[in-house]
Design an enzyme around this catalytic site. Structure first.
Site, PDB file in Angstrom:
ATOM      1  N   TYR A   1       0.087   8.615  -3.006  1.00  0.00           N
ATOM      2  CA  TYR A   1       0.314   8.287  -4.404  1.00  0.00           C
ATOM      3  C   TYR A   1      -0.669   9.020  -5.317  1.00  0.00           C
ATOM      4  O   TYR A   1      -0.410   9.181  -6.503  1.00  0.00           O
ATOM      5  CB  TYR A   1       0.138   6.782  -4.628  1.00  0.00           C
TER       6      TYR A   1
ATOM      7  N   ASP B   1       0.855  -1.187   0.000  1.00  0.00           N
ATOM      8  CA  ASP B   1       0.000   0.000   0.000  1.00  0.00           C
ATOM      9  C   ASP B   1       0.886   1.229   0.000  1.00  0.00           C
ATOM     10  O   ASP B   1       2.076   1.163   0.335  1.00  0.00           O
ATOM     11  CB  ASP B   1      -0.922   0.014   1.216  1.00  0.00           C
ATOM     12  N   SER B   2       0.301   2.365  -0.346  1.00  0.00           N
ATOM     13  CA  SER B   2       1.039   3.622  -0.333  1.00  0.00           C
ATOM     14  C   SER B   2       1.315   4.109   1.083  1.00  0.00           C
ATOM     15  O   SER B   2       2.115   5.021   1.274  1.00  0.00           O
ATOM     16  CB  SER B   2       0.261   4.694  -1.099  1.00  0.00           C
TER      17      SER B   2
ATOM     18  N   CYS C   1     -10.419   4.237  -1.713  1.00  0.00           N
ATOM     19  CA  CYS C   1      -9.052   4.353  -1.208  1.00  0.00           C
ATOM     20  C   CYS C   1      -9.030   3.610   0.115  1.00  0.00           C
ATOM     21  O   CYS C   1      -9.939   3.788   0.943  1.00  0.00           O
ATOM     22  CB  CYS C   1      -8.662   5.817  -1.014  1.00  0.00           C
ATOM     23  N   THR C   2      -8.022   2.778   0.328  1.00  0.00           N
ATOM     24  CA  THR C   2      -8.014   1.960   1.539  1.00  0.00           C
ATOM     25  C   THR C   2      -7.692   2.770   2.795  1.00  0.00           C
ATOM     26  O   THR C   2      -7.809   2.245   3.910  1.00  0.00           O
ATOM     27  CB  THR C   2      -7.022   0.781   1.416  1.00  0.00           C
ATOM     28  N   HIS C   3      -7.316   4.037   2.629  1.00  0.00           N
ATOM     29  CA  HIS C   3      -7.190   4.913   3.797  1.00  0.00           C
ATOM     30  C   HIS C   3      -8.565   5.312   4.348  1.00  0.00           C
ATOM     31  O   HIS C   3      -8.718   5.566   5.540  1.00  0.00           O
ATOM     32  CB  HIS C   3      -6.426   6.186   3.442  1.00  0.00           C
TER      33      HIS C   3
ATOM     34  N   GLU D   1      -2.880   9.873   7.313  1.00  0.00           N
ATOM     35  CA  GLU D   1      -1.475   9.572   7.560  1.00  0.00           C
ATOM     36  C   GLU D   1      -0.934  10.341   8.769  1.00  0.00           C
ATOM     37  O   GLU D   1       0.036   9.932   9.393  1.00  0.00           O
ATOM     38  CB  GLU D   1      -0.634   9.881   6.323  1.00  0.00           C
TER      39      GLU D   1
ATOM     40  N   CYS E   1      -3.893  -0.812  -2.554  1.00  0.00           N
ATOM     41  CA  CYS E   1      -3.870   0.628  -2.826  1.00  0.00           C
ATOM     42  C   CYS E   1      -4.651   0.827  -4.110  1.00  0.00           C
ATOM     43  O   CYS E   1      -4.324   0.216  -5.143  1.00  0.00           O
ATOM     44  CB  CYS E   1      -2.429   1.112  -2.985  1.00  0.00           C
ATOM     45  N   ASN E   2      -5.674   1.649  -4.083  1.00  0.00           N
ATOM     46  CA  ASN E   2      -6.516   1.832  -5.253  1.00  0.00           C
ATOM     47  C   ASN E   2      -5.763   2.478  -6.411  1.00  0.00           C
ATOM     48  O   ASN E   2      -5.934   2.104  -7.566  1.00  0.00           O
ATOM     49  CB  ASN E   2      -7.735   2.668  -4.883  1.00  0.00           C
ATOM     50  N   THR E   3      -4.909   3.462  -6.104  1.00  0.00           N
ATOM     51  CA  THR E   3      -4.158   4.130  -7.162  1.00  0.00           C
ATOM     52  C   THR E   3      -3.193   3.161  -7.831  1.00  0.00           C
ATOM     53  O   THR E   3      -3.103   3.091  -9.059  1.00  0.00           O
ATOM     54  CB  THR E   3      -3.388   5.346  -6.602  1.00  0.00           C
TER      55      THR E   3
END
Length: 271
Positions: free
Chosen positions: A41, A9-10, A184-186, A151, A72-74
């Site tokens: 990202y 993941d980012s 987005c996994t965040h 983050e 990570c979706n991106t």
């Protein structure tokens, strides 16, 4: 098969996918790498995202993983096909599982997607949704303020709510919307705030559960599931500082934490 499942993941968002993998596949070992040093990202170019993703993959391949989950979706939007064609292990992303889940829950075929700039620019979710059901109406919105906020460890409270309200103002004006994909996994880390802002009449979808279910199905089909009686020992790596990474992991896992370490992925040397 004794080898681990690799998860990239980012940053910290993929921990939501890792947690669901640990829940659904308790005997499987995970090796997780979050590129917190270079997160987010979303605003980066496709070339940069592909380069960073392959650097993470090369690090995990040295660990002899049996499956790669791109949490990570991106990175999924820009590199999944390339990774699937270039690696000799199963590779899954988070976009198609999320799209399947949204179609299952929508009542009127009006689905919203929120994600990073990169994910929204890629049109990956509209393409995935329409590949399953061509009659789906999709509204997509980039929310670039979410990942930096997560983050930093800001997951709730007045500041988080203000950011979410400001970001989702346009989406809230869509009276037909009944399902919202967290692209987005965040974003699942602020899901409660998103749900509060968007309204209870909208079903909020996280792809983590569906992604873990797909991983389980593929491992079973490929006869790669671990069949022994071990207690799984996971490894979690980050390219950035450990402090916030461990704090957010503690909030997600709510149990004894895995082995956390910092890593320099260019040289694949643990620091």
């Amino acid at each position: 098969m004794d080898s681990a499942i690799g998860v990239i993941d980012s940053g910290v968002g993929g921990l939501t996918v890792a947690h669901e993998l640990m829940r659904q596949l308790p005997k499987e070992r995970l090796i997780y790498l979050g590129d917190t040093l270079r997160c987010p990202y979303g605003p980066r170019s496709k070339t940069e995202v592909k380069k960073f993703t392959w650097e993470m993959v090369e690090f995990l391949l040295q660990k002899n993983i049996k499956m790669l989950v791109v949490a990570c979706n991106t990175a999924t939007a820009f590199t999944l096909t390339e990774l699937q064609e270039g690696l000799n292990i199963p590779v899954i992303g988070v976009i198609l599982p999320g799209a399947r889940a949204a179609i299952k829950f929508t009542r009127n075929s009006h689905i919203g997607v929120i994600g990073t700039d990169g994910t929204i620019r890629s049109n990956a979710y509209p393409n995935a949704l329409k590949s399953i059901n061509g009659d789906i109406h999709v509204s997509a919105l980039a929310c670039p303020m979410f990942v930096p906020m997560v983050e930093q460890g800001i997951l709730s409270g007045e500041k988080a709510k203000n950011v979410v309200e400001e970001s989702l103002q346009v989406m809230k004006e869509d009276d037909h919307l009944d399902t919202l994909i967290l692209g987005c996994t965040h974003y699942p880390l602020i899901k409660d705030t998103i749900q509060e802002v968007i309204g209870d009449y909208v079903t909020v979808i996280s792809s983590s559960e569906e992604t873990a279910r797909e991983a389980s199905t593929i491992l079973e089909f490929r006869q790669l599931l671990y069949k022994g009686d071990r207690v799984a020992r996971h490894q979690f790596f980050t390219t950035g500082e450990l402090g916030i990474f461990e704090k957010i992991a503690r909030d997600i896992f709510k149990t004894s934490l895995p082995d956390f370490r910092s890593v320099i992925i260019e040289k694949a040397v643990i620091s």
